[in-house]
Design an enzyme around this catalytic site. Sequence first.
Site, PDB file in Angstrom:
ATOM      1  N   CYS A  86       1.095  -1.121   0.129  1.00 56.68           N
ATOM      2  CA  CYS A  86      -0.216   0.093  -0.076  1.00 56.68           C
ATOM      3  C   CYS A  86       0.834   1.257  -0.032  1.00 56.68           C
ATOM      4  O   CYS A  86       0.545   2.160  -0.799  1.00 56.68           O
ATOM      5  CB  CYS A  86      -0.719   0.162   1.299  1.00 56.68           C
ATOM      6  SG  CYS A  86      -1.870  -1.399   1.159  1.00 56.68           S
ATOM      7  N   HIS A 347      -8.575   2.668  -3.155  1.00 58.81           N
ATOM      8  CA  HIS A 347      -7.657   2.278  -3.214  1.00 58.81           C
ATOM      9  C   HIS A 347      -6.637   1.910  -3.987  1.00 58.81           C
ATOM     10  O   HIS A 347      -6.607   0.494  -3.717  1.00 58.81           O
ATOM     11  CB  HIS A 347      -7.433   1.647  -1.855  1.00 58.81           C
ATOM     12  CG  HIS A 347      -5.899   1.209  -1.051  1.00 58.81           C
ATOM     13  ND1 HIS A 347      -4.620   2.270  -1.368  1.00 58.81           N
ATOM     14  CD2 HIS A 347      -5.679   0.475  -0.366  1.00 58.81           C
ATOM     15  CE1 HIS A 347      -4.171   1.388  -0.939  1.00 58.81           C
ATOM     16  NE2 HIS A 347      -4.534   0.556   0.214  1.00 58.81           N
ATOM     17  N   CYS A 377      -0.278   2.553   6.683  1.00 63.52           N
ATOM     18  CA  CYS A 377      -0.108   1.472   6.408  1.00 63.52           C
ATOM     19  C   CYS A 377      -0.056   0.764   5.818  1.00 63.52           C
ATOM     20  O   CYS A 377      -0.635   0.759   4.604  1.00 63.52           O
ATOM     21  CB  CYS A 377      -1.275   0.266   7.048  1.00 63.52           C
ATOM     22  SG  CYS A 377      -2.762   0.186   6.863  1.00 63.52           S
TER      23      CYS A 377
END
Length: 390
Positions: A86, A347, A377
């Site tokens: 991520c 995302h 995170c």
Amino acid sequence: MSSVVIIGAARTAVGTARKGSLANTPPEQLAATVLRAAAERSGLPVEMIDDVVMAESLMGGGAIARSAAVSIGWTDVAGMAVNRHCAGSLTSTGIAAGAILSGMERVVVAGGVNAASMMPRMQQRDPATGEMIDWWMPATHPETPDAPARDMSITVGWNTAKAAGLTREQQDAWAYRSHQRAVAAIDAGHFVDQIVPITVTGPDGQSFEFKVDEHPRRDTTMEKLASLKVLHPEIEGFSITAGNASGSNDAAVAMVLTTEEIARAEGATPLARVLGWTSIGIDPALTGLSVPKVVAKLLERTGRKQSDIALWEINEAFASVPVAACKIMGLDEDTVNISGSGCSIGHPVGASGGRMIQTLAHDLRRRGGGLGIATMCAGGGMGGALLIEV
């Protein structure tokens, strides 16, 4: 030491994976689109670009950065693939800034791409039988009962909610507000300067221009969110749903970085100054709690205080992540994700960090400037953070 600045930035609108507008668009095309646009917006000649560093995730290897660069005629520009899950495009931005500060490079394009719709079907050989396992996905970390390697709803979303003592209602409320904020930003035209339109082909074979994030839901309500079933009803008290989790998305982002001196000499107007970046590791079962830890490291390394930060971008991989971070760090929620985030905008894993940096820079500029931190995170028990100034 010279400062590193962002002088050209572009992103695609964020598409909903598999059924959205970018479902049939290869990642190389997404990357090429934003590379070309960011370079044009920077005003620098392509001949000055030394390297392209782009994050990608679960794309099966290769280096999309180099492939995309060659496809638009940048044959003399190298390309590098980065994978920090991520936090990939936060990391690619830090790598670019570090290369420039070292004096080894002068102009580097950083960013990331995610095409969840085009994720390749991978295989692995079963050592016991010698046969190929179909639809294999590389694990983010060694699996444990409390931290599945391929189910982030437990490893990140639920573990974070449990550790921080968060209720389902708190998480749904954050997600609802995220959609409200993203829709308000779209309606106000706040993303127009960030997004480069891309011509794509729909399922019906017709071409159209895609230029507005399609994942935010105008019609969502707290009642609708509350009606959604939890993802693991067999786990007592489980509070993670599709509504308070991020989407699966397609998008690409790119930013041109250089020194302040070069920007001034070339007549370029900086979008933001990059002041610092860092990453941390944490127990994979505590992945969603990495934000306070990585922010503390970034503030210490850059000599700043939490009170110095005007705006925050904390990625909503799950709503529990920013809710927990705000609770632990004592942040004013009105300074966090003011234009929406993962639950609403979506995302697109490899591109989310760069999207956050651009949104943060533009939001700071509208508010008269200041310091901002983009943080998130990352799968496998990691966290990333980057500090900018406008």
